[in-house]
Design a protein around this motif. Structure first.
Motif, PDB file in Angstrom:
ATOM      1  N   TRP A   1      -0.910  12.696  -1.350  1.00 35.61           N
ATOM      2  CA  TRP A   1      -0.596  11.522  -0.537  1.00 35.61           C
ATOM      3  C   TRP A   1      -1.891  10.857  -0.104  1.00 35.61           C
ATOM      4  O   TRP A   1      -2.686  11.455   0.607  1.00 35.61           O
ATOM      5  N   LYS A   2      -2.089   9.626  -0.539  1.00 27.20           N
ATOM      6  CA  LYS A   2      -3.333   8.911  -0.296  1.00 27.20           C
ATOM      7  C   LYS A   2      -3.009   7.450   0.035  1.00 27.20           C
ATOM      8  O   LYS A   2      -2.542   6.700  -0.830  1.00 27.20           O
ATOM      9  N   TYR A   3      -3.242   7.052   1.283  1.00 26.91           N
ATOM     10  CA  TYR A   3      -2.901   5.701   1.755  1.00 26.91           C
ATOM     11  C   TYR A   3      -4.152   4.826   1.778  1.00 26.91           C
ATOM     12  O   TYR A   3      -5.173   5.210   2.343  1.00 26.91           O
ATOM     13  N   CYS A   4      -4.075   3.639   1.180  1.00 27.27           N
ATOM     14  CA  CYS A   4      -5.246   2.760   1.089  1.00 27.27           C
ATOM     15  C   CYS A   4      -5.288   1.692   2.181  1.00 27.27           C
ATOM     16  O   CYS A   4      -6.147   0.808   2.137  1.00 27.27           O
TER      17      CYS A   4
ATOM     18  N   SER B   1       0.824  -1.218   0.000  1.00 27.14           N
ATOM     19  CA  SER B   1       0.000   0.000   0.000  1.00 27.14           C
ATOM     20  C   SER B   1       0.854   1.262   0.000  1.00 27.14           C
ATOM     21  O   SER B   1       0.507   2.254  -0.655  1.00 27.14           O
ATOM     22  N   ALA B   2       1.961   1.238   0.719  1.00 27.82           N
ATOM     23  CA  ALA B   2       2.833   2.417   0.768  1.00 27.82           C
ATOM     24  C   ALA B   2       3.494   2.664  -0.581  1.00 27.82           C
ATOM     25  O   ALA B   2       3.676   3.822  -0.984  1.00 27.82           O
TER      26      ALA B   2
ATOM     27  N   LEU C   1       1.072   4.466  -2.489  1.00 29.34           N
ATOM     28  CA  LEU C   1       1.019   5.819  -1.924  1.00 29.34           C
ATOM     29  C   LEU C   1       2.122   6.701  -2.502  1.00 29.34           C
ATOM     30  O   LEU C   1       1.867   7.817  -2.963  1.00 29.34           O
TER      31      LEU C   1
ATOM     32  N   HIS D   1       1.519   7.326  -6.229  1.00 29.00           N
ATOM     33  CA  HIS D   1       0.404   8.263  -6.386  1.00 29.00           C
ATOM     34  C   HIS D   1       0.869   9.701  -6.104  1.00 29.00           C
ATOM     35  O   HIS D   1       0.489  10.640  -6.813  1.00 29.00           O
ATOM     36  N   ALA D   2       1.698   9.859  -5.091  1.00 32.04           N
ATOM     37  CA  ALA D   2       2.221  11.191  -4.766  1.00 32.04           C
ATOM     38  C   ALA D   2       3.069  11.738  -5.906  1.00 32.04           C
ATOM     39  O   ALA D   2       2.998  12.933  -6.230  1.00 32.04           O
TER      40      ALA D   2
END
Length: 144
Positions: free
Chosen positions: A64-67, A50-51, A54, A57-58
């Motif tokens: 910054w968007k953590y799932c 997930s990171a 993240l 995506h950044a």
């Protein structure tokens, strides 16, 4: 700037070494954690996937968007490892498609400072190495 041709093989090498650690984690300890407020083995593996998304995506969206790293992303070590690799494959595909000028584009880091996008890739590798150290330290202690 580090050229993409040097950066991405380094990033791949980091993942290969992480998978060596992940492969020896016994299935029965996937939910074991050293303390109530610490990551379990499974949490770390899922978090790494997930990171990675993240960080990517950044780089692409400057956001910054953590799932998350919940067990639904992999309840067994095999499933968690599969999730980790799926995230990695998706990110790697995107990174290979980036043009060199995209790597020098300025994006905000987690503290709000602007950095070149290639530095986000380096931070992604450092982040993984940190958590690999947690895996090796927990496993070496075998206190579970």
């Amino acid at each position: 700037m580090i050229p993409k041709e040097d950066l991405l093989p380094h990033f791949e090498g980091v993942r290969k070494r992480t998978l060596i650690y992940v492969a020896v984690i016994p299935e029965q300890v996937i939910d074991w954690r050293p303390d109530d407020h610490k990551f379990s083995f499974g949490d770390i593996v899922r978090h790494l996937g997930s990171a990675e998304v993240l960080f990517y995506h950044a780089m692409i969206h400057n956001e910054w968007k953590y799932c998350g790293h919940e067990p639904d992303k992999g309840r067994t070590m095999e499933e968690a490892t599969h999730y980790l690799q799926n995230c990695h494959n998706t990110v790697l595909l995107g990174l290979h498609q980036l043009e060199p000028e995209h790597l020098t584009r300025k994006v905000k880091n987690l503290l709000g400072y602007e950095v070149s996008a290639w530095r986000i890739i380096m931070a992604m590798a450092e982040h993984e190495i940190f958590h690999r150290g947690q895996l090796s330290g927990i496993h070496a202690g075998k206190s579970y």
